[in-house]
Write an enzyme that holds these catalytic residues in place. Structure first.
Site, short mmCIF file in Angstrom:
data_model
loop_
_atom_site.label_atom_id
_atom_site.label_comp_id
_atom_site.label_asym_id
_atom_site.label_seq_id
_atom_site.Cartn_x
_atom_site.Cartn_y
_atom_site.Cartn_z
N SER A 287 -20.98 -48.31 -6.81
CA SER A 287 -19.59 -48.66 -7.07
C SER A 287 -19.03 -49.42 -5.87
O SER A 287 -19.36 -49.10 -4.73
CB SER A 287 -18.75 -47.40 -7.30
OG SER A 287 -17.37 -47.71 -7.32
N TYR B 105 -15.20 -39.80 -4.49
CA TYR B 105 -16.13 -40.60 -5.29
C TYR B 105 -16.80 -41.68 -4.44
O TYR B 105 -18.03 -41.85 -4.48
CB TYR B 105 -15.36 -41.23 -6.45
CG TYR B 105 -16.18 -42.13 -7.34
CD1 TYR B 105 -17.11 -41.61 -8.23
CD2 TYR B 105 -16.01 -43.51 -7.30
CE1 TYR B 105 -17.85 -42.43 -9.06
CE2 TYR B 105 -16.74 -44.34 -8.13
CZ TYR B 105 -17.65 -43.80 -9.01
OH TYR B 105 -18.39 -44.64 -9.82
#
Length: 353
Positions: A165, A178
């Protein structure tokens, strides 16, 4: 050694898919919350099955709508297995399942598709348990699965593909848990890439923009998580930041999700290319706006980088305790505060341009 800024250059390149189609079996790792019964994993499994490959797809729930869809629309070659990456017994069972079903053919590829996150908030407001959960799913579970399959992948000189990501490359506001887990995972994959080079195993990382997966569509889920966060905060923190502060973050986050790209095919194509291309890339950047985002991250001053992420993702308002006239604030603090966020934060660069 990668030159600084090369990610920005790679992110602007087109992704050309190699049409090569050899009959290698592909083991598809899944994300714990969605896995192959939704999102990128499900669509990749369907495409690879249609291309004639044997797909071993793990899902969190064998009776989920996505798992039932895979059973209905895919060939008998596709095999489903229930697995939760937080449970070592599930991982061990998946490893034995994979070894048993690849004895005669070998294993060509593994796709680590885990992507778990349940809190969007400042680090101080995020429970430490959230950081542990993200690391357990996105890093440790995928690490254990990858290590367990390495003997098969070394034997076939195969591929490891991992979904990362951009939040693991740059400090996205309110996504620290995250992003930290994804950063750890990407660094691990870069280490694997070097260590497995003599064995002929190629390792690729895919850094997608924001796409409209089931998790993004499920606004009610994010509402519930926000309410759980508010209910669990210590009173001192809630008074210092204010409930409206958290509501503001939540609203801007949902705004960015509404602009997510509906077509998942760029990510599925990147997964396919990483598995099949003769010379796959080390990094793939499917999604609009990533070239601009990485250019800003690598080439512009830190202050402008921070302002860019705040403006186009989440722009914090002032915590309650720092607002003018609140107990504990001083005239000097009042004068130093920014006027507050733009009421229209604009589109997220990882969602749409």
């Amino acid at each position: 050694m990668r030159a600084k800024g090369s990610a920005a250059e790679e992110a602007t390149e087109d992704c050309h898919i190699d049409p090569r189609k050899e009959a290698w079996p592909l083991g598809l790792g899944s994300r714990v919350n969605l896995g192959c019964d939704s999102g990128f994993g499900k669509e990749a499994a369907k495409k690879l099955d249609a291309m004639g490959f044997t797909v071993l797809a793990t899902v969190l729930d064998l009776d989920s709508p996505g798992a039932l869809e895979l059973r209905t629309c895919c060939s008998p070659r596709l095999r489903l297995l229930q697995m939760d990456l937080t449970k070592p017994a599930d991982i061990s069972r998946a490893l034995e399942f994979t070894k048993a079903h690849t004895t005669s053919t070998g294993l060509w590829g593994l796709v680590n598709n885990a992507g778990y996150n349940d809190v969007v908030a400042d680090v101080e407001l995020s429970p430490v348990a959230t950081f542990r959960s993200c690391m357990e799913v996105n890093f440790f579970g995928a690490l254990e699965l990858t290590k367990g399959l390495l003997p098969l992948l070394r034997r076939s000189r195969g591929r490891i593909v991992t979904l990362g990501s951009p939040a693991g490359d740059m400090p996205y506001p309110c996504l620290a848990a995250y992003g930290a887990s994804k950063a750890a995972m990407v660094l691990l994959m870069d280490t694997f890439s070097c260590e497995l080079l003599p064995w002929g195993v190629k390792v690729s990382v895919i850094q997608p923009g924001c796409f409209k997966t089931e998790s993004v569509r499920n606004v009610g889920q994010w509402e519930q998580r926000k309410e759980l966060l508010l209910a669990s905060l210590p009173q001192e923190l809630l008074q210092a930041y204010g409930e409206d502060y958290i509501e503001h973050l939540h609203g801007q986050f949902l705004h960015s999700l509404r602009l997510a790209l509906p077509d998942l095919s760029p990510v599925v194509d990147a997964i396919t290319d990483a598995l099949l291309a003769v010379q796959p890339r080390r990094r793939y950047y499917p999604g609009h706006g990533l070239g601009l985002m990485y250019f800003i991250h690598y080439y512009l001053p830190e202050g402008l980088r921070r302002r860019f992420l705040q403006t186009f993702f989440i722009n914090h308002c002032l915590p309650r305790a720092l607002r003018p006239g609140q107990p504990g604030s001083t005239p000097a603090q009042d004068a130093a505060q920014d006027p507050g966020p733009d009421p229209d934060p604009g589109p997220s660069p990882v969602a749409a341009q």
